[in-house]
Write an enzyme that holds these catalytic residues in place. Structure first.
Site, PDB file in Angstrom:
ATOM      1  N   SER A  58     -16.920   7.112  10.789  1.00  0.00           N
ATOM      2  CA  SER A  58     -16.865   6.066  11.805  1.00  0.00           C
ATOM      3  C   SER A  58     -15.684   6.309  12.756  1.00  0.00           C
ATOM      4  O   SER A  58     -15.593   7.374  13.375  1.00  0.00           O
ATOM      5  CB  SER A  58     -16.800   4.701  11.115  1.00  0.00           C
ATOM      6  OG  SER A  58     -17.069   3.650  12.001  1.00  0.00           O
ATOM      7  N   HIS A  64     -24.713   2.458   7.860  1.00  0.00           N
ATOM      8  CA  HIS A  64     -23.495   3.061   8.408  1.00  0.00           C
ATOM      9  C   HIS A  64     -22.697   3.852   7.377  1.00  0.00           C
ATOM     10  O   HIS A  64     -21.755   4.552   7.750  1.00  0.00           O
ATOM     11  CB  HIS A  64     -22.615   1.957   9.007  1.00  0.00           C
ATOM     12  CG  HIS A  64     -21.467   2.462   9.818  1.00  0.00           C
ATOM     13  ND1 HIS A  64     -21.608   3.390  10.835  1.00  0.00           N
ATOM     14  CD2 HIS A  64     -20.138   2.170   9.770  1.00  0.00           C
ATOM     15  CE1 HIS A  64     -20.426   3.649  11.368  1.00  0.00           C
ATOM     16  NE2 HIS A  64     -19.518   2.926  10.746  1.00  0.00           N
ATOM     17  N   ASP A  83     -28.369   3.218  11.057  1.00  0.00           N
ATOM     18  CA  ASP A  83     -26.982   2.852  11.367  1.00  0.00           C
ATOM     19  C   ASP A  83     -26.951   1.779  12.455  1.00  0.00           C
ATOM     20  O   ASP A  83     -27.383   2.028  13.591  1.00  0.00           O
ATOM     21  CB  ASP A  83     -26.213   4.090  11.825  1.00  0.00           C
ATOM     22  CG  ASP A  83     -24.710   3.873  11.843  1.00  0.00           C
ATOM     23  OD1 ASP A  83     -24.272   2.758  12.191  1.00  0.00           O
ATOM     24  OD2 ASP A  83     -23.968   4.811  11.509  1.00  0.00           O
TER      25      ASP A  83
END
Length: 268
Positions: free
Chosen positions: A87, A244, A216
């Site tokens: 991320s 995610h 995601d």
């Protein structure tokens, strides 16, 4: 299990809101094949020694500068290290790879997990989130940071086949670790709002593994598809049914992919 000079070095960078303990479920698998370095981003505390992981000295020092943080990160890394970021951590890994190339430091490779070169939408970048999402989080942090992070956990798991189990795992980690302070969280949201690395990607010339969840909700899959088209050295692996956090949806596959991509056999 001891570290071995025969194993490649692998550094793991967590994302926004959740600290280095997010990697705990995959550390035993990764440590069979890598000397693992678990890095703590500014304001998230010092990593613990977990399985075969190596805390890399002091935590990266707090700074509001995205580039300065990436510079510190590069200095922390062993030479010929594989850099893996999740991320926001993946965005920092991208910046670190750029700085390493400019500074003559050798990276063996790059792994971007649920990441993107730009988080917010633009007229030429639809594969992203509206800036209003960040505004919502900024306003919520002013009221209650803990509740905001709980909502973030619910959001990042949306669409995952294991959403409930992953939610419990993240909440357990959230309650076990000291919360990053509001200033730290706001700095991270500022990075997500402002950073755009798309024009610099051509300067990164290392083998790159892209790992992305099919569903995601934060970093759309199309961003990973776009990245895969930009890099001849990239390989995209999509985790069906994952959101995610694909590395937690299927830890065995995640560890196997990394080992196969970087030709790292198990060493006992």
């Amino acid at each position: 299990m001891n570290n071995s000079p025969l194993k490649p070095d692998l550094a793991l960078i967590h994302g926004w809101g959740l600290g280095h303990t997010v990697w705990q479920p995959v550390l035993p698998l990764l440590s069979l094949r890598f000397n693992v370095h678990v890095l703590a981003l500014p304001g998230y505390g010092t990593p613990e020694t977990l399985v075969n992981s190596q805390p890399s000295g002091e935590p990266i020092q707090a700074t509001a500068s995205f580039t300065r943080t990436a510079e510190t990160l590069v200095k922390t890394l062993p030479d010929k290290c594989i850099l893996c970021g999740w991320s926001l951590g993946g965005m920092l890994a991208l910046q670190a790879a750029l700085l390493a190339a400019q500074g003559g430091k050798t990276l063996r490779g790059l792994i971007l997990v649920g990441s993107t070169p730009r988080f917010t939408q633009g007229v030429d970048w639809p594969h992203a989130q509206p800036e209003s999402l960040l505004d919502t989080f900024i306003a919520a942090l002013a009221t209650d940071a803990a509740v905001t992070l709980q909502r973030f956990i619910a959001l990042l798991n949306q669409g995952d086949t294991q959403a409930r189990a992953l939610g419990r795992t993240f909440l357990k980690q959230l309650h076990a670790d000291p919360l990053p302070d509001t200033a730290t969280l706001l700095v991270g949201l500022g990075w997500l709002r402002d950073v755009d690395l798309r024009q610099q990607l051509a300067a990164i010339d290392v083998p790159t593994l892209l790992v992305h969840g099919e569903h995601d909700p934060l970093m759309p899959l199309h961003a990973a598809l776009w990245l895969n088209e930009q890099w001849p050295n990239a390989q995209l692996e999509v985790f069906s049914g994952a959101a995610h956090a694909p590395f937690l949806n299927d830890p065995e596959r995640f560890a196997r992919l990394i080992a196969d991509f970087f030709h790292a056999p198990a060493i006992h």
